[in-house]
Design an enzyme around this catalytic site. Structure first.
Site, PDB file in Angstrom:
ATOM      1  CD  GLU A   1      92.341  32.892  39.243  1.00  0.00           C
ATOM      2  OE1 GLU A   1      91.539  33.725  39.720  1.00  0.00           O
ATOM      3  OE2 GLU A   1      92.199  31.683  39.399  1.00  0.00           O
TER       4      GLU A   1
ATOM      5  CB  CYS B   1      79.651  27.870  50.242  1.00  0.00           C
ATOM      6  SG  CYS B   1      79.092  29.086  51.457  1.00  0.00           S
TER       7      CYS B   1
ATOM      8  CB  CYS C   1      74.607  23.606  55.050  1.00  0.00           C
ATOM      9  SG  CYS C   1      74.450  25.315  54.481  1.00  0.00           S
TER      10      CYS C   1
ATOM     11  CB  CYS D   1      79.431  22.362  54.026  1.00  0.00           C
ATOM     12  SG  CYS D   1      80.750  23.593  54.159  1.00  0.00           S
TER      13      CYS D   1
ATOM     14  CB  CYS E   1      79.424  27.285  58.825  1.00  0.00           C
ATOM     15  SG  CYS E   1      78.544  28.542  57.888  1.00  0.00           S
TER      16      CYS E   1
END
Length: 361
Positions: A42, A197, A204, A207, A213
């Site tokens: 991370e 995204c 899209c 998605c 959305c």
DNA sequence: AAGACGGGGAC
DNA sequence: GTCCCAGTCTT
């Protein structure tokens, strides 16, 4: 504020998780729940894209397989692994953090937000990532991917860096974070941002959240997120000296705080307005070390871009005049054989100089 | 609230 | 070349 019904939230979570189970990427830090490894990944991913991180991550956990292993090594060894990855404060904080975890928590990475936030380099989002990925705790994250996903899902047409927008995004991330299987959900939402995204030209049509959305429904996905206009970057010129003495070359360590802190490199000095490069080098080496050099042949230039400025390094082979005493008397300056440069962490610009312009004999 | 902090990939 | 990415710490 957008209203979300519980069944809508659950639907989105389930579609996201199912999508991830089918299309999620297989990344080296995803086959583990080891909180230390999650932490390392991370921190590396904070500033840097996945493709770049992979090789660094593998080398890092091979060199430092545990919190204890990292804590007992000197910072220089950590920077040596980190060199080229950038944002070196991350490496310094990770190293300090490992020592803190050993001293305060007996080497166990904490599993509460309150404790994780005490570790240098861990903010709210990274704490959330560690809590969800390693411990499966329902903690939200808000990295760049998630910001973009949420801005589009809720058609937020304002700069996500603004504090009030950020506050709303955190609230949305929290609402959408499930109570169970957080581990999978968190990876899923990050992967959605990274592979579907995307910043440019989001996909899209494939998605899993397209029906939820608002940006997609209103064809706003290319306008979101809005970005602040950026200022033109200044350009600076530096004279860099390859100073040799009896087969060795002069290097200097940067102060631990600030740009490229703790890294080594060849001495270089900014050209003053109306001054010459040779003057800058002359005066700099004289002021720092009392060294008198004749700046000889210019052997080339190296350009490098940072976030907020660009530099051109003009590289000079310097002749050390015989009256010099070569004992620097300073721990942050050294004469070393060029073949030993690999033992010192260098910034990318100095590595370019070394690779292209340092004549090794 | 705003700036500092690196390097690399896409085009 | 230009544009893009991004979380934490410091001031």
């Amino acid at each position: 504020m957008t209203r979300l019904r519980p069944h809508e939230i659950e639907g989105m979570q389930q579609r996201l998780i199912r999508w991830y189970q089918k299309h999620g990427r297989d990344l080296p830090w995803r086959d583990t729940r080891n909180p230390y490894r999650i932490w390392v990944s991370e921190i590396m991913l904070q500033q840097t894209q996945v493709e770049t991180v992979i090789a660094y991550y593998e080398r890092f956990v091979a060199a430092f397989p545990s919190v204890q292993a990292l804590a007992r090594e000197p910072l220089q060894k950590v920077l040596l692994i980190w060199q080229g990855l950038g944002y070196y404060a991350r490496a310094r904080n990770l190293h300090r953090g490992a020592r803190l975890v050993v001293s305060r928590w007996d080497g166990r990475v904490p599993d509460t937000q309150k404790e994780l936030l005490q570790i240098p380099g861990i903010g709210r989002s990274t704490a959330g990532a560690i809590l969800s990925l390693a411990y499966d705790r329902p903690a939200p994250i808000l990295d760049g991917n998630v910001k973009r996903v949420l801005c589009r899902l809720f058609a937020i047409r304002r700069d996500p860096a603004k504090p009030d927008v950020l506050k709303r995004l955190w609230a949305l991330s929290e609402v959408l974070t499930p109570g169970t299987d957080v581990h999978t959900y968190t990876q899923a939402v990050m992967d959605l941002g990274a592979t579907i995204c995307t910043p440019i030209d989001p996909r899209c049509t494939v998605c899993p959240l397209r029906n939820n959305c608002q940006a997609c429904r209103r064809s706003l996905q290319h306008l979101i997120p809005v970005r602040a206009r950026k200022e033109p970057t200044p350009h600076h010129e530096y004279a860099l000296g390859i100073v040799r003495h009896r087969g060795r070359v002069l290097i200097r360590q940067r102060p631990e705080e600030g740009l490229l802190g703790g890294l080594w490199g060849f001495p270089n000095y900014r050209r003053r307005p109306k001054g010459t490069l040779a003057d800058a080098l002359h005066q700099g080496l004289h002021n720092d070390l009392g060294l008198a050099v004749e700046s000889g042949e210019k052997t080339g230039t190296v350009r490098h871009a940072y976030t907020h400025f660009k530099i051109t390094l003009h590289v000079f082979e310097c002749l050390l005049l015989p009256e010099n005493k070569t004992h620097t008397g300073k721990a942050d300056w050294k004469w070393i054989y060029p073949s030993r440069l690999k033992d010192y962490p260098l910034a990318a610009s100095d590595r370019k100089v070394m690779d292209r312009l340092l004549d090794r004999d």
